[in-house]
Design a protein around this motif. Structure first.
Motif, mmCIF file in Angstrom:
data_model
loop_
_atom_site.group_PDB
_atom_site.id
_atom_site.type_symbol
_atom_site.label_atom_id
_atom_site.label_comp_id
_atom_site.label_asym_id
_atom_site.label_seq_id
_atom_site.Cartn_x
_atom_site.Cartn_y
_atom_site.Cartn_z
ATOM 1 N N THR A 33 0.848 -1.192 0.000
ATOM 2 C CA THR A 33 0.000 0.000 0.000
ATOM 3 C C THR A 33 0.884 1.242 0.000
ATOM 4 O OG1 THR A 33 -0.128 0.126 2.403
ATOM 5 C CG2 THR A 33 -1.840 -1.162 1.298
ATOM 6 N N LYS A 34 0.292 2.336 -0.433
ATOM 7 C CA LYS A 34 0.968 3.627 -0.371
ATOM 8 C C LYS A 34 -0.079 4.673 -0.043
ATOM 9 C CE LYS A 34 3.645 7.040 -2.973
ATOM 10 N NZ LYS A 34 4.190 7.594 -1.772
ATOM 11 N N ASP A 35 0.185 5.446 0.999
ATOM 12 C CA ASP A 35 -0.689 6.551 1.381
ATOM 13 C C ASP A 35 0.018 7.864 1.078
ATOM 14 O OD1 ASP A 35 -2.914 5.108 2.627
ATOM 15 O OD2 ASP A 35 -1.438 4.537 4.143
ATOM 16 N N ASP A 37 1.214 11.541 1.661
ATOM 17 C CA ASP A 37 1.598 12.221 2.897
ATOM 18 C C ASP A 37 0.482 13.116 3.427
ATOM 19 O OD1 ASP A 37 4.081 10.997 2.848
ATOM 20 O OD2 ASP A 37 5.072 12.700 1.862
ATOM 21 N N GLY A 39 -2.730 12.570 2.914
ATOM 22 C CA GLY A 39 -3.964 11.808 3.066
ATOM 23 C C GLY A 39 -4.918 11.916 1.895
ATOM 24 N N THR A 42 -4.986 6.862 -1.364
ATOM 25 C CA THR A 42 -4.394 5.600 -0.937
ATOM 26 C C THR A 42 -4.343 4.681 -2.146
ATOM 27 O OG1 THR A 42 -5.240 5.787 1.328
ATOM 28 C CG2 THR A 42 -4.658 3.573 0.560
ATOM 29 N N THR A 58 -7.215 2.519 -6.381
ATOM 30 C CA THR A 58 -6.904 3.875 -5.959
ATOM 31 C C THR A 58 -8.126 4.490 -5.298
ATOM 32 O OG1 THR A 58 -5.312 4.199 -7.743
ATOM 33 C CG2 THR A 58 -6.203 6.187 -6.719
ATOM 34 N N TRP A 59 -7.940 4.951 -4.067
ATOM 35 C CA TRP A 59 -8.992 5.662 -3.340
ATOM 36 C C TRP A 59 -8.571 7.120 -3.229
ATOM 37 C CZ3 TRP A 59 -8.560 8.390 1.246
ATOM 38 C CH2 TRP A 59 -9.764 8.879 1.762
ATOM 39 N N ARG A 61 -9.444 10.735 -1.540
ATOM 40 C CA ARG A 61 -10.153 11.322 -0.411
ATOM 41 C C ARG A 61 -11.244 12.297 -0.850
ATOM 42 N NH1 ARG A 61 -6.447 15.080 2.685
ATOM 43 N NH2 ARG A 61 -6.854 16.300 0.836
#
Length: 123
Positions: A33-35, A37, A39, A42, A58-59, A61
């Protein structure tokens, strides 16, 4: 110069719901996973444990509505070694959206409406 596949991407509205679906329906598991920085996004990479190919979910926000998939004329295809068992599982899940018995295939739909083709493994 050689190009090789790295991954396919699908943007998803509800990441948890999508992760649950891909685990239950296709047995895909999180490989990394990669978030962002800040937010804002994701990335979750899913693998089948057999091939090197990955599916990136890919989510975002700030996405405030389900995605409009237009005519949804694209799909990913998955081979399965036990076609009848897979069909029964997907029928029970209620996610089969199209069947083509003449071709020996069917499609399931994920929580965002993406179609996934299920084909029997080649002998």
């Amino acid at each position: 110069m050689n190009f090789t596949f790295a991954h396919n991407n699908l943007n998803v509205y509800d990441l948890d719901k999508s992760l649950e679906f891909y685990k239950e329906a296709l047995g895909l598991t999180v490989t990394r996973t990669k978030d962002a920085d800040d937010g804002s996004f994701t990335l979750v990479y899913l693998g089948d444990g057999t091939t090197p190919h990955l599916l990136e979910l890919t989510w975002l926000r700030d996405m405030d509505r389900p995605y409009n998939l237009g005519d949804n004329e694209i799909h990913l295809a998955f081979e399965v070694d036990d076609f009848d068992a897979a069909y029964a599982k997907h029928k029970e899940m209620g996610c089969i959206c199209f069947e083509n018995p003449k071709m020996g295939i069917y499609f399931i739909s994920d929580p965002d409406g993406y179609w996934l083709e299920i084909v029997p493994a080649k002998n």
